[in-house]
Scaffold this motif. Structure first.
Motif, mmCIF file in Angstrom:
data_model
loop_
_atom_site.group_PDB
_atom_site.id
_atom_site.type_symbol
_atom_site.label_atom_id
_atom_site.label_comp_id
_atom_site.label_asym_id
_atom_site.label_seq_id
_atom_site.Cartn_x
_atom_site.Cartn_y
_atom_site.Cartn_z
ATOM 1 N N SER B 87 34.466 25.396 -4.329
ATOM 2 C CA SER B 87 33.294 25.849 -5.049
ATOM 3 C C SER B 87 32.629 24.716 -5.792
ATOM 4 C CB SER B 87 33.708 26.932 -6.036
ATOM 5 O OG SER B 87 34.426 26.337 -7.088
ATOM 6 N N MET B 91 33.137 20.483 -7.213
ATOM 7 C CA MET B 91 32.083 19.465 -7.247
ATOM 8 C C MET B 91 32.034 18.765 -8.599
ATOM 9 S SD MET B 91 30.109 18.615 -4.863
ATOM 10 C CE MET B 91 29.963 16.889 -5.205
ATOM 11 N N HIS B 238 34.388 34.903 -5.578
ATOM 12 C CA HIS B 238 33.267 35.822 -5.728
ATOM 13 C C HIS B 238 33.568 37.204 -5.147
ATOM 14 C CE1 HIS B 238 29.563 37.702 -4.201
ATOM 15 N NE2 HIS B 238 29.034 37.270 -5.322
ATOM 16 N N GLU B 239 34.091 37.225 -3.932
ATOM 17 C CA GLU B 239 34.325 38.486 -3.227
ATOM 18 C C GLU B 239 35.241 39.420 -4.027
ATOM 19 O OE1 GLU B 239 32.639 35.732 -0.448
ATOM 20 O OE2 GLU B 239 34.230 35.527 -1.923
ATOM 21 N N LEU B 264 32.475 32.597 -10.822
ATOM 22 C CA LEU B 264 32.290 33.156 -9.485
ATOM 23 C C LEU B 264 32.619 34.645 -9.484
ATOM 24 C CD1 LEU B 264 33.540 30.392 -7.027
ATOM 25 C CD2 LEU B 264 31.222 30.907 -7.815
ATOM 26 N N LEU B 267 29.784 36.541 -10.930
ATOM 27 C CA LEU B 267 28.680 36.767 -9.998
ATOM 28 C C LEU B 267 28.999 37.903 -9.031
ATOM 29 C CD1 LEU B 267 27.293 33.235 -9.189
ATOM 30 C CD2 LEU B 267 26.762 34.808 -11.030
ATOM 31 N N GLU B 271 27.000 41.585 -8.559
ATOM 32 C CA GLU B 271 26.628 42.240 -7.312
ATOM 33 C C GLU B 271 27.101 43.694 -7.314
ATOM 34 O OE1 GLU B 271 27.475 39.695 -3.956
ATOM 35 O OE2 GLU B 271 27.457 41.428 -2.602
ATOM 36 N N ARG B 274 24.803 45.677 -9.528
ATOM 37 C CA ARG B 274 23.521 45.894 -8.850
ATOM 38 C C ARG B 274 23.654 47.039 -7.858
ATOM 39 N NH1 ARG B 274 22.416 40.323 -8.410
ATOM 40 N NH2 ARG B 274 23.404 40.314 -6.378
ATOM 41 N N VAL B 294 25.357 27.041 -11.851
ATOM 42 C CA VAL B 294 24.743 28.298 -11.420
ATOM 43 C C VAL B 294 24.686 29.341 -12.531
ATOM 44 C CG1 VAL B 294 26.874 29.332 -10.545
ATOM 45 C CG2 VAL B 294 24.707 29.940 -9.486
ATOM 46 N N ARG B 296 23.525 29.201 -15.411
ATOM 47 C CA ARG B 296 22.208 29.199 -16.063
ATOM 48 C C ARG B 296 21.127 29.779 -15.169
ATOM 49 N NH1 ARG B 296 20.215 24.157 -16.248
ATOM 50 N NH2 ARG B 296 21.907 23.264 -15.021
ATOM 51 N N TRP B 297 21.375 29.765 -13.861
ATOM 52 C CA TRP B 297 20.306 30.075 -12.909
ATOM 53 C C TRP B 297 20.248 31.522 -12.493
ATOM 54 C CZ3 TRP B 297 22.100 25.572 -9.259
ATOM 55 C CH2 TRP B 297 21.932 24.344 -9.925
ATOM 56 N N VAL B 298 21.348 32.253 -12.651
ATOM 57 C CA VAL B 298 21.353 33.623 -12.169
ATOM 58 C C VAL B 298 20.553 34.507 -13.116
ATOM 59 C CG1 VAL B 298 23.502 33.452 -10.873
ATOM 60 C CG2 VAL B 298 23.578 34.030 -13.316
ATOM 61 N N GLY B 299 20.249 35.717 -12.632
ATOM 62 C CA GLY B 299 19.484 36.633 -13.456
ATOM 63 C C GLY B 299 20.301 37.878 -13.740
ATOM 64 N N PRO B 301 20.725 35.084 -16.939
ATOM 65 C CA PRO B 301 21.616 33.935 -17.165
ATOM 66 C C PRO B 301 22.923 34.391 -17.830
ATOM 67 C CG PRO B 301 19.370 33.350 -17.689
ATOM 68 C CD PRO B 301 19.354 34.831 -17.408
#
Lengths: 355, 355
Positions: B87, B91, B238-239, B264, B267, B271, B274, B294, B296-299, B301
């Motif tokens: 993931s 990095m 994530h899954e 993760l 996130l 889902e 949602r 990421v 900061r980027w999701v909606g 945040p």
């Protein structure tokens, strides 16, 4: 790891007319040094005077010297060089190269050219000294002297997703970027969008130019005008997608859809839309490029052009190892793997809920 | 890269009572081989019979042999070993080690233990053969023979974010995971949540246990019951966040907030929410752990516990290089860098808009 013996090497002297063979001893005589000194230079040993080293390197290059490939003299390594190590994008590439390396019993050496598009001279010396099976360069290139240095050591290299034009004789693996830009934009046109913006990557990168050209081609073949004001030059970073997204979306004649150039810029655009109270896809359709894992996870899940990054990296690693196995192989190989549009929930008919 | 000469080495014979010094020649005599053969084993050369190799390795281990550190015999490499390369998390760690490597003129060799928590035997042999300045292991460990092998070559190693309990004598760099779990959960309690779920990481990982223990401590100190049904064992993917999120959120007495264990999983939980039509944070508050880009980027945040991954990786790389510079240093060093709660928009008062 034994040092190369003279009989393990061969040289071809290239002039404009002819190709001849010369020995390491002849290179040494020309340089006015001993043959072991030339060997030391080839092996990246530190105990050679810098001026001697420069003179020998020049002669090696001039004579087009190539060490004969001998598995025995190689380290079980494969070099992977990034332009910048920054996103989940790089992670996919690392995983691809690592997959092939593991199969082959090799380890991966990672470097970053740190924003410059060719790695430094020191880097090339280090590579020559560690004698890997090959070098995979990502979004990066080599200058003439670096290429000569790797070539003289018979260290093959492959460029993945070339940034500039790597030259006809450099093997490369890419993706069908133009086709991807076309498919992304055609999808938006088919949904009924007429004002479609674009945020590109850096214009010096070929992949980035090709995507925007595909976008233009889709508009033109649909008989739609290409409005230069709706095309913004980005850099593939999230922050730029946000900033340029605000510029596009604050226009009184704002576009109803944007092709974001890559997934990270698409996420920046999501943020800009959120800030301006615009709903995706009701008020704005967004298409990315790459299909990073995160594209599935964001809300709404991102419609994007899938680039098979891991497969591209695997192909680049396999190609460089193949080149290393074929004595004297230098066939220019260029492969473009197919991109494909993945439709999720960030695109819809203008003014209506998601498709 | 010259092979080590006998005079560059020293040996200490460890018994339960005393520490003595033995030479490479003595090891050779014990093994019934020549001193150059012992050298070959130490240098990871392939031209040694497997049985001889095994016998020599056993004696090296038995006698606690340590090659004297000599900068000259090291390759300009640092090894970085991951449990899995998967993931954006990895990095950040790669970037940290790469930063330090670049400063020091070293290259990073990347390996993956591919899901097993200790890298294979072949891996240790390869490391011994390439003689890096040190090894950073991430969420991974070494077995006894691997430790002995690296120790006999004087290749220092540091564990970052230890998966299991690496042993008191293994230097490690971690983060204050317990404190982070406490802060995340306390934040939710202070917002007024009373039914707070948790999704953990794998229970064999210490970092994961510590986070859930922090969660429990926050509930207990607030006088709230710990409901075992609301704690789900995940795996940091994530899954799993999605799947366990559905389990938690489909309960008739569903929690109003969930501490997701890492970003993760958070996130994945987004889902699941949602899919069930639950709004974040109005219907569900979510806290992650890591603070990947990421988040900061999701909606919306993500509120999360920041773990300074790049700094931890930098600290691990610096520590391993420091250990390599100090002759015979073996001071057990354990460092935990501080975590901090970053409040964004995924947490709010139950039933009310975001804080």
């Amino acid at each position: 790891m034994k040092p190369a013996k003279p009989e393990e090497t061969q040289t071809r002297v290239r002039t404009s007319q002819s190709t001849q063979t010369a020995t390491l001893a002849e290179i040494a005589r020309q340089a006015g040094v001993s043959a072991p000194t030339v060997s030391k230079v080839l092996n990246g040993r530190a105990d050679v005077a810098p001026t001697t080293r420069t003179r020998v390197e020049e002669l090696l290059r001039e004579y087009g010297y190539r060490r004969r490939r001998a598995e025995a003299t190689r380290s079980p390594l494969i070099d992977l060089v990034f332009h910048e190590l920054e996103s989940a994008w790089a992670m996919e590439v690392i995983r691809g190269v690592e997959n092939v390396a593991r199969e082959e019993g090799l380890s991966v050496v990672l470097s970053e050219s740190a924003g410059r598009l060719t790695p430094g001279r020191t880097w090339a010396d280090q590579v020559a000294a560690r004698r890997p099976h090959g070098v995979v360069l990502v979004l990066s290139g080599l200058d003439e002297s670096q290429r000569a240095l790797l070539t003289s050591r018979s260290i093959p290299f492959v460029v993945m997703d070339p940034a500039g034009d790597p030259g006809d004789d450099v093997p490369s693996i890419g993706a069908t970027n133009w086709q991807g830009g076309l498919a992304a934009t055609r999808h938006l046109v088919e949904l009924g969008h007429r004002r479609i913006g674009a945020i590109s990557g850096p214009s010096r990168m070929m992949c980035s130019r090709a995507r925007v050209d595909g976008y233009r081609a889709a508009l033109e073949t649909a008989g739609l005008p290409v409005d230069a004001d709706l095309i913004k030059a980005g850099d593939f970073h999230h922050e730029t997608g946000y900033r340029l997204g605000l510029e596009l979306l604050r226009r009184p004649d704002r576009p109803t859809a944007v092709f974001a150039g890559n997934d990270l810029q698409a996420l920046g655009l999501y943020e800009a839309a959120r800030e301006l109270g615009l709903r995706i896809p009701e008020d704005l359709s967004v298409v990315g490029f790459d299909d990073l894992p995160v594209a599935r996870w964001v809300g709404p899940p991102l419609t994007t052009v899938r680039q098979p990054l891991m497969e591209m990296a695997e192909a680049a690693a396999r190609l460089v190892l193949d080149l290393g196995r074929q004595e004297g192989a230098s066939a220019a190989t260029r492969v473009e793997l197919a991109t494909s549009l993945v439709v999720r929930s960030s695109t819809g008919v203008p003014g209506l809920p998601a498709v």
